[in-house]
Design an enzyme around this catalytic site. Structure first.
Site, PDB file in Angstrom:
ATOM      1  N   SER A 132      35.453  -8.997 -26.602  1.00 41.40           N
ATOM      2  CA  SER A 132      36.189  -9.506 -25.451  1.00 41.40           C
ATOM      3  C   SER A 132      36.819 -10.852 -25.752  1.00 41.40           C
ATOM      4  CB  SER A 132      35.257  -9.664 -24.248  1.00 41.40           C
ATOM      5  OG  SER A 132      35.982 -10.200 -23.159  1.00 41.40           O
ATOM      6  N   LYS A 186      30.028  -3.721 -22.986  1.00 38.80           N
ATOM      7  CA  LYS A 186      31.429  -4.165 -22.866  1.00 38.80           C
ATOM      8  C   LYS A 186      32.094  -3.499 -21.657  1.00 38.80           C
ATOM      9  CE  LYS A 186      35.351  -6.128 -23.742  1.00 38.80           C
ATOM     10  NZ  LYS A 186      36.438  -5.373 -23.288  1.00 38.80           N
ATOM     11  N   HIS A 189      30.962  -5.328 -18.693  1.00 38.71           N
ATOM     12  CA  HIS A 189      31.689  -6.607 -18.703  1.00 38.71           C
ATOM     13  C   HIS A 189      33.049  -6.421 -18.030  1.00 38.71           C
ATOM     14  CE1 HIS A 189      34.923  -9.057 -20.425  1.00 38.71           C
ATOM     15  NE2 HIS A 189      34.055 -10.039 -20.559  1.00 38.71           N
ATOM     16  N   ASN A 190      33.735  -5.353 -18.403  1.00 35.55           N
ATOM     17  CA  ASN A 190      35.060  -5.124 -17.823  1.00 35.55           C
ATOM     18  C   ASN A 190      34.977  -4.792 -16.337  1.00 35.55           C
ATOM     19  OD1 ASN A 190      35.901  -5.459 -20.459  1.00 35.55           O
ATOM     20  ND2 ASN A 190      37.457  -3.867 -20.323  1.00 35.55           N
ATOM     21  N   GLU A 193      34.656  -7.919 -14.715  1.00 32.39           N
ATOM     22  CA  GLU A 193      35.996  -8.551 -14.801  1.00 32.39           C
ATOM     23  C   GLU A 193      36.887  -8.055 -13.647  1.00 32.39           C
ATOM     24  OE1 GLU A 193      37.841  -8.373 -18.815  1.00 32.39           O
ATOM     25  OE2 GLU A 193      39.535  -7.412 -17.834  1.00 32.39           O
ATOM     26  N   TYR A 194      36.847  -6.752 -13.377  1.00 32.88           N
ATOM     27  CA  TYR A 194      37.640  -6.201 -12.269  1.00 32.88           C
ATOM     28  C   TYR A 194      37.198  -6.831 -10.945  1.00 32.88           C
ATOM     29  CZ  TYR A 194      39.754  -2.155 -14.764  1.00 32.88           C
ATOM     30  OH  TYR A 194      40.481  -1.331 -15.579  1.00 32.88           O
TER      31      TYR A 194
HETATM   32  C1  6PG Z   1      38.560  -8.269 -22.679  1.00 33.62           C
HETATM   33  C2  6PG Z   1      39.336  -7.409 -21.707  1.00 33.62           C
HETATM   34  C3  6PG Z   1      40.117  -6.348 -22.388  1.00 33.62           C
HETATM   35  C4  6PG Z   1      40.847  -5.380 -21.432  1.00 33.62           C
HETATM   36  C5  6PG Z   1      41.819  -6.016 -20.508  1.00 33.62           C
HETATM   37  C6  6PG Z   1      42.669  -5.035 -19.742  1.00 33.62           C
HETATM   38  O1  6PG Z   1      37.363  -8.331 -22.483  1.00 33.62           O
HETATM   39  O2  6PG Z   1      39.142  -8.882 -23.586  1.00 33.62           O
HETATM   40  O3  6PG Z   1      38.424  -6.766 -20.861  1.00 33.62           O
HETATM   41  O4  6PG Z   1      39.238  -5.611 -23.167  1.00 33.62           O
HETATM   42  O5  6PG Z   1      41.545  -4.501 -22.228  1.00 33.62           O
HETATM   43  O6  6PG Z   1      41.196  -6.853 -19.647  1.00 33.62           O
HETATM   44  O7  6PG Z   1      41.928  -4.158 -18.975  1.00 33.62           O
HETATM   45  P1  6PG Z   1      42.657  -3.311 -17.831  1.00 33.62           P
HETATM   46  O8  6PG Z   1      43.975  -2.871 -18.354  1.00 33.62           O
HETATM   47  O9  6PG Z   1      41.773  -2.140 -17.554  1.00 33.62           O
HETATM   48  O10 6PG Z   1      42.814  -4.235 -16.672  1.00 33.62           O
END
Ligand code: 6PG
Length: 480
Positions: A132, A186, A189-190, A193-194
């Site tokens: 990430s 991971k 993690h995403n 992130e959302y």
């Molecule tokens: C990271 C991000 C990355 C991800 C983007 C886009 O940890 O560097 O999570 O891996 O690809 O954030 O994700 P989306 O297109 O699903 O928003």
């Protein structure tokens, strides 16, 4: 002619992420074999950045493999899905037992488990690794989440720990667990992130509606928040994006971007996996659905036409108090999102027998990654103090922050509902909190209904056993 140095690690797939990872490795003193399907990318990497370290370029996969010292470690940095399988197949026949294939893309953990098992049969290690931090992170120090065998980590660990982001002298990399554990973490993690981004977006929307302020003024509020408990990369870049002006129109950048959020799928995977594991990651799910909803332009247009002018204005009497309410609601909702994400990791770890260290995971998210934030230190502390913590929400630091934020949280959600400002993530996080702490849930009624229409049985609060009421008969209770 002097023999070329053997490379310690190789990277195949030199689009921007692969290229930056290769440069990061070289800059940290490792000799890096580089390869790309079309050799132009390999040549341009060496032409433009050859001075940064030792690269060993190859134009064929066979030469690339031959340039690696044994056990060979090859990072595959190509598109997830079929392209990854194609490269693995090509590599597998060239490698020897003990060699290591590392997939640093955003692969689904189930694919990683399948690939790991298939390569293990050939004596090869397959290491699904979450990376990430985007392009910049790959170059300057990402957060790295490797799965796979412990044996593979003995070779990869010292390399990855060196190129990872460092926080307080601690690398943002650690062995997560076997087979798909790294890609699972991971993925979560995403998901977080959302949720984090949706919550920030809702906070922005509320502030804009409530204060009637321009994005550039709101940027200042986020800058201020970034000096306190909310300090994080996403809050920092929110200020940057809000302050940005579109050069073509002179308008606020955020006003010229279409309001339809896209996704590549990791949020969706997180929610799918949570449904399978029975973990209520409601904040992450709402964030993922909010993106879907934003993309349904036709429905939005139809609804706008059908329900015009039904909203009232957000009523803000005290500007500073309102900003503070939104800040506290954001912090409390964010704590819920992280608590749910860590619950999800624990459930995955149990289901797949990964033995993931939750506090350790928080440690490697403190730097390099997209959700890096000040309070990840607190998450680590919470799990260090109590490894079997039932939910992060009750760890002293988080419990205090949430309790202090509850009145604000309720005011914000209630006022947003009254005024018609959509706050799916704020609202569902508050509902989750209230449901968790409720003395009694209406789930008892659901059990009654299930028993009534389908004889699905129920348990009593006052004694053990499984029961069924003869609803169509004399309504007496029988032991099931
Ligand atoms: C990271 C991000 C990355 C991800 C983007 C886009 O940890 O560097 O999570 O891996 O690809 O954030 O994700 P989306 O297109 O699903 O928003």
């Amino acid at each position: 002619m002097a023999e070329q140095a053997m490379a310690q690690i190789g990277v195949t797939g030199l689009a921007v992420m692969g290229r930056n990872l290769a440069r990061n490795l070289a800059r940290n003193g490792f000799t890096v074999a580089v390869h790309n399907r079309s050799p132009e990318r390999t040549r341009s990497l060496v032409a433009e950045h050859g001075g940064e370290g030792r690269f060993v370029p190859s134009e064929s996969m066979a030469d690339f493999v031959a340039s690696l010292e044994r056990p060979r470690a090859v990072i595959v940095m190509v598109k997830a899905g079929a392209p990854t399988d194609a490269v693995i197949d090509e590599l597998a026949v060239l490698l020897e037992p003990g060699d290591i294939v590392v997939d640093c893309g955003n692969a689904h953990f189930a694919d990683t488990r399948r690939r790991e098992e298939a390569l293990r049969e050939h004596g090869l290690h397959f290491v699904g690794t979450g990376v990430s931090g985007g392009e910049e992170g790959a170059l300057h120090g990402p957060s790295i989440m490797p799965g796979g065998s412990e044996e593979s980590y003995r070779k990869l660990g010292p390399i990855f720990e060196k190129i990872a982001a460092q926080v307080d002298g601690v690398p943002c990399c650690r062995h997560i667990g076997p087979d798909g554990a790294g890609h699972f973490v991971k993925m979560v993690h995403n998901g977080i992130e959302y949720a984090d981004m949706q919550l920030i977006a809702e906070a922005y929307d509320l502030l804009r509606a409530g204060l009637g302020a321009e994005p550039a003024e709101l940027a200042e509020i986020f800058r201020e928040w970034n000096r306190g408990e909310l300090e994080s990369f996403l809050i920092e870049i929110t200020a940057d994006v809000l302050a940005h002006t579109d050069a073509a129109t002179g308008r606020a950048f955020v006003d010229i971007v279409r309001d339809q959020a896209e996704q590549k799928g990791t949020g969706r995977w997180t929610v799918q996996s949570a449904l399978d594991l029975g973990v209520p990651i409601t904040g992450i799910a709402e964030a993922t659905f909010a993106r879907s909803l934003s993309g349904h332009a036709d429905q939005r247009e139809a609804a706008r036409r059908a329900f015009p002018d039904t909203d009232t204005k957000l009523q803000v009497e005290d500007r500073d108090a309102f900003v503070e309410d939104v800040r506290r609601a954001l912090l409390a909702s964010k704590i819920v999102a992280y608590a749910q994400g860590f619950d999800h990791i624990r459930a995955g770890s149990t289901e797949y027998d990964w033995d993931i260290d939750l506090g350790g995971t928080a440690t490697i998210w403190r730097g390099g990654c997209i959700i890096r934030a000040r309070f990840l230190d607190r998450i680590r502390e919470a799990y260090d103090a109590q490894p079997d913590l039932s939910t992060l929400l009750v760890a002293p630091y988080f419990a205090e922050s949430v309790a202090a934020g509850v009145p604000s949280w309720r005011r914000v959600v209630a006022e947003a509902a009254r005024a018609g400002v959509p706050t799916p993530a704020f609202s569902s996080s508050l509902a989750y909190f209230d449901a968790l702490r409720a003395e009694r849930l209406p789930a008892a009624l659901i059990q009654g209904l299930r028993d009534n229409f389908g004889a699905h049985t129920y348990h009593r609060v006052d004694r053990g056993g499984t029961f069924h009421t003869l609803w169509a008969g004399d309504r007496s209770e029988v032991e099931a």
